[in-house]
Motif scaffolding. Structure first.
Motif, short mmCIF file in Angstrom:
data_model
loop_
_atom_site.label_atom_id
_atom_site.label_comp_id
_atom_site.label_asym_id
_atom_site.label_seq_id
_atom_site.Cartn_x
_atom_site.Cartn_y
_atom_site.Cartn_z
N THR A 126 0.81 -1.21 0.00
CA THR A 126 0.00 0.00 0.00
C THR A 126 0.84 1.27 0.00
N HIS A 127 0.25 2.36 -0.53
CA HIS A 127 0.89 3.68 -0.51
C HIS A 127 0.63 4.39 0.82
N CYS A 128 -0.16 3.77 1.69
CA CYS A 128 -0.44 4.30 3.04
C CYS A 128 -1.35 5.52 3.03
N GLY A 129 -2.31 5.55 2.11
CA GLY A 129 -3.36 6.55 2.23
C GLY A 129 -4.20 6.26 3.46
N ALA A 130 -4.86 7.27 4.01
CA ALA A 130 -5.61 7.10 5.26
C ALA A 130 -6.69 6.03 5.13
N ASN A 131 -7.44 6.03 4.02
CA ASN A 131 -8.49 5.03 3.83
C ASN A 131 -7.91 3.62 3.73
N SER A 132 -6.76 3.51 3.09
CA SER A 132 -6.12 2.20 2.94
C SER A 132 -5.68 1.65 4.30
N ILE A 133 -5.16 2.53 5.16
CA ILE A 133 -4.74 2.09 6.49
C ILE A 133 -5.96 1.66 7.29
N GLN A 134 -7.04 2.41 7.15
CA GLN A 134 -8.28 2.06 7.83
C GLN A 134 -8.76 0.68 7.39
N ASP A 135 -8.71 0.42 6.08
CA ASP A 135 -9.15 -0.87 5.55
C ASP A 135 -8.27 -2.02 6.03
N THR A 136 -6.96 -1.81 6.00
CA THR A 136 -6.06 -2.91 6.35
C THR A 136 -6.10 -3.22 7.84
N VAL A 137 -6.30 -2.20 8.69
CA VAL A 137 -6.41 -2.45 10.12
C VAL A 137 -7.68 -3.24 10.41
N HIS A 138 -8.78 -2.85 9.77
CA HIS A 138 -10.03 -3.56 10.02
C HIS A 138 -9.96 -5.01 9.51
N ALA A 139 -9.19 -5.23 8.45
CA ALA A 139 -9.05 -6.59 7.92
C ALA A 139 -7.94 -7.37 8.61
N ALA A 140 -7.15 -6.69 9.45
CA ALA A 140 -6.03 -7.30 10.17
C ALA A 140 -5.03 -7.94 9.20
N LYS A 141 -4.62 -7.16 8.21
CA LYS A 141 -3.65 -7.63 7.21
C LYS A 141 -2.35 -6.83 7.33
N PRO A 142 -1.22 -7.50 7.57
CA PRO A 142 0.07 -6.81 7.61
C PRO A 142 0.36 -6.12 6.27
N VAL A 143 1.25 -5.15 6.30
CA VAL A 143 1.45 -4.32 5.12
C VAL A 143 2.92 -4.27 4.69
N LEU A 144 3.08 -4.01 3.41
CA LEU A 144 4.36 -3.65 2.82
C LEU A 144 4.14 -2.24 2.30
N THR A 145 4.81 -1.25 2.89
CA THR A 145 4.48 0.15 2.61
C THR A 145 5.38 0.75 1.54
N ASP A 146 4.75 1.52 0.64
CA ASP A 146 5.47 2.28 -0.38
C ASP A 146 4.85 3.68 -0.43
N PRO A 147 5.11 4.51 0.61
CA PRO A 147 4.41 5.79 0.74
C PRO A 147 4.81 6.79 -0.34
N GLY A 148 3.86 7.68 -0.64
CA GLY A 148 4.12 8.70 -1.65
C GLY A 148 4.38 10.06 -1.05
N PHE A 149 3.33 10.80 -0.68
CA PHE A 149 3.48 12.19 -0.25
C PHE A 149 2.48 12.48 0.87
N GLY A 150 2.49 13.73 1.35
CA GLY A 150 1.53 14.15 2.35
C GLY A 150 1.69 13.39 3.66
N ASP A 151 0.59 12.83 4.16
CA ASP A 151 0.64 12.10 5.43
C ASP A 151 1.08 10.65 5.25
N GLN A 152 1.29 10.21 4.01
CA GLN A 152 1.61 8.81 3.75
C GLN A 152 2.94 8.35 4.39
N PRO A 153 4.03 9.11 4.27
CA PRO A 153 5.26 8.69 4.96
C PRO A 153 5.09 8.59 6.48
N LEU A 154 4.30 9.52 7.07
CA LEU A 154 4.06 9.48 8.51
C LEU A 154 3.31 8.21 8.90
#
Length: 292
Positions: free
Chosen positions: A133-161
Motif C-alpha cells: 500500500t501507498h499508506c493513504g488514510a483510507n487504505s490504512i483504515q481498511d487494512t487495520v479492520h481486515a487485520a492484514k500486515p502491510v508492505l508500505t510504499d508511501p508517496g506524499f503528504g501524510d503517507q510517509p508518517l
C-alpha cells in the motif's frame, strides 16, 4: 477517525472536556463499517480467491502516483510469471493502457489486474495475506479492520508518517523500491512464522480498540453531546503545544519570504543592468576613440 496510536476515551452521555491539549485535538470514534462500506465481492472475484492455494497479495498504490509504461510492463511480467504468490493489482487507467489491457479487469490463473477494485472487501477475504500500500488514510483504515500486515510504499503528504507508524509498531515493512526484485524477499520475510501471526495479532488488538469506540454511532453521539453541552470543547490550547504556526503568523512569514525574494531578484537585475550598461558604454567609448 482511525488512530493506530493512543486515543482519548469517550463516554457518551457524561459531561466531560475534550480538545484540552495538542495531543487530543481530535476525538476518535473508531471505525465500525457496514455492508455499504464493504459490499460483497462479485462472484468471479470471490471464486478466484477461493481457489487460491498460495498466499494472495493485494497491491494498490492509490490513484495519484503512477508507474511509467515501462515500469508497469516490467512489474506485470514478473507478477504473471512467478509461482510463489497470487496477486491482485489495482492500477490506474493510464497503467492499464500501458499494459494494453482493454477490459476493465484482467484475470489470469494467478494474477488479477484492474481498476476500481473493491479494496476494503478484497482485504476482508481470508486468503488475502498481505497488502502492498501507498499508506493513504483510507487504505490504512481498511487494512487495520481486515487485520492484514502491510508492505508500505508511501508517496506524499501524510503517507510517509502513516508508513512510519505502521513500521514502528511492527505491523509491516517498508518497501524501498517498487520492483518485484525488491518486493519478493520482503514478502517472504513478512509471511514467515511466527513473524506473520505476531503482526496479525498486533493489528487485531488495534482493530478491537477501534470497534469498541463505536464508529459512526459514537460519531453522531459526540456531535449531539457537543450541541447539547454535555461535551465541552476547550479551544484554549497552549501555543507551546502546537506544532507549526497559526495562519496569521504563517501568512506574515510567507510575506516576508516573498518580499526578500523579490528584493533579491531586483538586486540581481540591477547588478546585471549595471554590468551590461558598463560594457555598452566601454564599447561606445572605444568606437568613438577609433573614429577620432
Amino acid at each position: 477517525m482511525l488512530d493506530i496510536g493512543s486515543i482519548q476515551s469517550f463516554q457518551p452521555g457524561l459531561k466531560t472536556e475534550c480538545y484540552d491539549s495538542a495531543l487530543h485535538i481530535m476525538q476518535s470514534t473508531g471505525f465500525l463499517p457496514d455492508d455499504i462500506t464493504y459490499p460483497p465481492l462479485q462472484t468471479e472475484l470471490s471464486d478466484w480467491l477461493e481457489k487460491a492455494d498460495r498466499p494472495v497479495v493485494f497491491i494498490s498504490l492509490g490513484t495519484v502516483i503512477e508507474l511509467t509504461a515501462e515500469e508497469s510492463q516490467t512489474m506485470f511480467t514478473h507478477l504473471i510469471s512467478q509461482r510463489k504468490f497470487y496477486f491482485i493489482w489495482a492500477v490506474t487507467t493510464p497503467m492499464l493502457n500501458a499494459l494494453k489491457i482493454t477490459q476493465t479487469t484482467f484475470i489470469s490463473d494467478q494474477l488479477i489486474v484492474g481498476r476500481y477494485l473493491p479494496q476494503g472487501s478484497i482485504l476482508q477475504h481470508p486468503n488475502i495475506k498481505l497488502f502492498v500500500t501507498h499508506c493513504g488514510a483510507n487504505s490504512i483504515q481498511d487494512t487495520v479492520h481486515a487485520a492484514k500486515p502491510v508492505l508500505t510504499d508511501p508517496g506524499f503528504g501524510d503517507q510517509p508518517l502513516l508508513s512510519n507508524q505502521l513500521v514502528s509498531k511492527k505491523l509491516g515493512k517498508l518497501l524501498k523500491t517498487f520492483t518485484y526484485e525488491a518486493m519478493e524477499p520482503v514478502l517472504d520475510e513478512l509471511l514467515s512464522e511466527p513473524n506473520y501471526s505476531q503482526m496479525v495479532g498486533r493489528i487485531e488488538d488495534i482493530n478491537r480498540a477501534q470497534i469498541n469506540y463505536g464508529g459512526f454511532v459514537t460519531g453522531v453521539q459526540v456531535i449531539e453531546d457537543v450541541i447539547e453541552g454535555r461535551l465541552i470543547v476547550n479551544r484554549s490550547v497552549d501555543s507551546s503545544d502546537v506544532m507549526g504556526y497559526p495562519i496569521g503568523q504563517a501568512v506574515f512569514i510567507s510575506s516576508l519570504v516573498a518580499m526578500a525574494l523579490i528584493l533579491l531578484i531586483l538586486g540581481i537585475l540591477y547588478c546585471l543592468f549595471g554590468i551590461i550598461s558598463s560594457i555598452i558604454y566601454a564599447k561606445k567609448k572605444k568606437l568613438i576613440s577609433k573614429t577620432d
